[in-house]
Design an enzyme around this catalytic site. Structure first.
Site, mmCIF file in Angstrom:
data_model
loop_
_atom_site.group_PDB
_atom_site.id
_atom_site.type_symbol
_atom_site.label_atom_id
_atom_site.label_comp_id
_atom_site.label_asym_id
_atom_site.label_seq_id
_atom_site.Cartn_x
_atom_site.Cartn_y
_atom_site.Cartn_z
ATOM 1 N N LEU A 39 0.805 -1.224 0.000
ATOM 2 C CA LEU A 39 0.000 0.000 0.000
ATOM 3 C C LEU A 39 0.837 1.273 0.000
ATOM 4 O O LEU A 39 1.923 1.318 0.568
ATOM 5 C CB LEU A 39 -0.913 0.003 1.231
ATOM 6 C CG LEU A 39 -1.837 -1.221 1.350
ATOM 7 C CD1 LEU A 39 -2.689 -1.108 2.612
ATOM 8 C CD2 LEU A 39 -2.724 -1.373 0.126
ATOM 9 N N SER B 75 2.003 4.416 -7.575
ATOM 10 C CA SER B 75 1.668 3.069 -8.042
ATOM 11 C C SER B 75 2.596 2.088 -7.345
ATOM 12 O O SER B 75 3.771 2.414 -7.093
ATOM 13 C CB SER B 75 1.886 2.983 -9.555
ATOM 14 O OG SER B 75 1.997 1.636 -9.955
ATOM 15 N N GLY C 10 -1.831 6.451 -2.332
ATOM 16 C CA GLY C 10 -2.983 6.333 -3.232
ATOM 17 C C GLY C 10 -4.053 5.431 -2.620
ATOM 18 O O GLY C 10 -5.238 5.792 -2.559
ATOM 19 N N HIS C 11 -3.615 4.251 -2.124
ATOM 20 C CA HIS C 11 -4.583 3.346 -1.473
ATOM 21 C C HIS C 11 -5.158 3.995 -0.216
ATOM 22 O O HIS C 11 -6.351 3.895 0.071
ATOM 23 C CB HIS C 11 -3.898 2.050 -1.038
ATOM 24 C CG HIS C 11 -3.311 1.244 -2.144
ATOM 25 N ND1 HIS C 11 -1.968 1.138 -2.354
ATOM 26 C CD2 HIS C 11 -3.896 0.498 -3.115
ATOM 27 C CE1 HIS C 11 -1.729 0.354 -3.382
ATOM 28 N NE2 HIS C 11 -2.888 -0.046 -3.885
ATOM 29 N N GLN D 223 -8.859 6.493 -9.561
ATOM 30 C CA GLN D 223 -8.980 6.918 -10.970
ATOM 31 C C GLN D 223 -7.677 6.699 -11.728
ATOM 32 O O GLN D 223 -7.632 6.807 -12.936
ATOM 33 C CB GLN D 223 -9.395 8.382 -11.048
ATOM 34 C CG GLN D 223 -10.855 8.575 -10.660
ATOM 35 C CD GLN D 223 -11.233 10.031 -10.503
ATOM 36 O OE1 GLN D 223 -10.399 10.926 -10.650
ATOM 37 N NE2 GLN D 223 -12.492 10.278 -10.167
ATOM 38 N N LYS D 224 -6.588 6.385 -11.020
ATOM 39 C CA LYS D 224 -5.317 6.077 -11.678
ATOM 40 C C LYS D 224 -5.518 4.906 -12.663
ATOM 41 O O LYS D 224 -5.036 4.925 -13.769
ATOM 42 C CB LYS D 224 -4.290 5.742 -10.597
ATOM 43 C CG LYS D 224 -3.178 4.839 -10.996
ATOM 44 C CD LYS D 224 -1.985 5.611 -11.442
ATOM 45 C CE LYS D 224 -0.797 4.787 -11.854
ATOM 46 N NZ LYS D 224 -0.959 3.379 -11.950
#
Ligand code: PAF
EC number: 6.3.2.1
Length: 281
Positions: A33, A186, A36-37, A149-150
Site C-alpha cells: 500500500l 503506483s 494512493g490506497h 482513478q489512476k
C-alpha cells in the site's frame, strides 16, 4: 482493527454491523500500500460506518509473463498503515480461500471497453479483475466500493459490470494521488531504478503540456503526437497515447470533456497515467 483470512470469519465480523444497518465501505487492494490506497481508505472512512480493506494478490489477473510471483507482499507494513488510516477490518484471504480447489468454470467478461488500451497488451486481465471484484463484492456485500482513478479503465469496467449485473452497491472513483514531482503513485514505481524514477515524471509533465496546448486550441492529433515524442525522447517505449470520452469512446476532437491516457515502459516497468480535461470556454 481486525484481520480476517477466511470468508466465514469475515462474515462473523461483519454480521453485527449488517444487523445494525451500518454503512459498509470496501476498498479492494493487492497490498503493497501507498498514499494512493490510503486516500481510498480515508474517503471510505468519511462516508461509511465500517471500513473493510481486502489485500489479495489475484493470480487470475496476471498474464503468464507478468509479475505475480514477484508482486510485493507486505502484509505487516500494510496492516500498520491501514490501522492508522482508519480501517476496521482487513480481509487477507489465501488463493485457496478465494478460488477453492475445484476448477472455476464461470467467467465475467466486459466487451468493447476492455478490448483496447491496457486490454490489448494484457489479454484476460480485465476478466480476472471482474471475477475477483465480483467475488469480493459478494463476500463483503458493501454499500460503497472505492477505486482509484489512476486505473481509469479498470474503474470504467467495474462501473459497467456493476450496472449491467445490478450489483447493489455504489462505486466511488477517487482522484489520482501524485508524488511532488507529479508521478502518479503506483505499487510498480518501486520497480524503477534511481535513474528511471527521475525520468518517470515526464509522463505527467507531457500530460500537463498537452492540457495547456489543448486549451490554447492545438489539434488533438498533434497534441497526442507531441506526448508520444516527448516520452520517446525521454527513453520510454510507448505502448499507447490515446484520447477518449470519460466513457472510453474514441474521440478525435477536443470539443467536450476528454481523458488522455498514457501507457509506456521505462526499462522493464510499465507505467500508466491519465488526465481528465474539460474545455474551458
Ligand atoms: O487495482 C487493484 O489493485 C486490483 O486490480 C483489484 C481491484 C484489487 C482487483 O484485484
Amino acid at each position: 482493527m481486525k484481520t480476517e483470512t477466511t470468508i466465514q470469519g469475515l462474515a462473523a465480523s461483519l454480521n453485527p454491523a449488517r444487523a445494525a444497518r451500518k454503512i459498509i465501505g470496501f476498498v479492494p487492494t493487492m497490498g503493497n500500500l501507498h498514499e494512493g490506497h490510503l486516500s481510498l481508505v480515508r474517503e471510505a472512512r468519511q462516508l461509511c460506518d465500517v471500513v473493510v480493506v481486502s489485500i489479495f494478490v489475484n493470480p487470475i489477473q496476471f498474464g503468464p509473463n507478468e509479475d505475480f510471483d514477484n508482486y510485493p507482499r507486505t502484509l505487516e507494513q500494510d496492516s500498520q498503515l491501514l490501522a492508522e488510516a482508519g480501517c476496521d477490518i482487513v480481509f487477507a484471504p489465501s488463493v485457496e480461500q478465494m478460488y477453492g480447489k475445484s476448477p472455476r468454470l464461470t467467467n465475467i467478461s466486459v466487451s468493447e471497453i476492455t478490448e483496447d488500451l491496457c486490454g490489448l497488451q494484457r489479454p484476460g486481465h480485465f476478466d480476472g479483475v471482474a471475477v475477483v471484484v465480483t467475488k469480493l463484492f459478494n463476500i463483503v456485500q458493501p454499500n460503497y466500493a472505492f477505486f482509484g482513478q489512476k486505473d481509469y479503465q479498470q474503474l470504467a469496467v467495474i462501473r459497467q459490470f456493476v450496472r449491467d449485473l445490478n450489483i447493489p452497491l455504489e462505486v466511488i472513483g477517487v482522484p489520482i494521488v501524485r508524488a511532488e514531482d507529479g508521478l502518479a503513485l503506483s505499487s510498480r514505481n518501486g520497480y524503477l531504478s534511481e535513474q528511471e524514477r527521475k525520468t518517470a515524471p515526464v509522463i505527467y509533465q507531457s500530460l500537463k503540456n498537452a492540457e495547456q496546448a489543448l486549451q490554447q486550441g492545438e489539434k488533438l492529433s498533434e497534441v497526442l503526437a507531441n506526448i508520444k515524442a516527448a516520452l520517446t525522447q525521454a527513453g520510454f517505449v510507448v505502448d499507447y497515447v490515446e484520447a477518449r470520452t470519460p466513457e472510453l469512446q474514441k474521440i478525435d476532437e477536443f470539443n467536450q470533456e476528454i481523458v488522455l491516457f498514457v501507457a509506456a515502459k521505462l526499462g522493464s516497468t510499465r507505467l500508466i497515467d491519465n488526465m481528465q480535461i474539460k474545455p474551458t470556454a
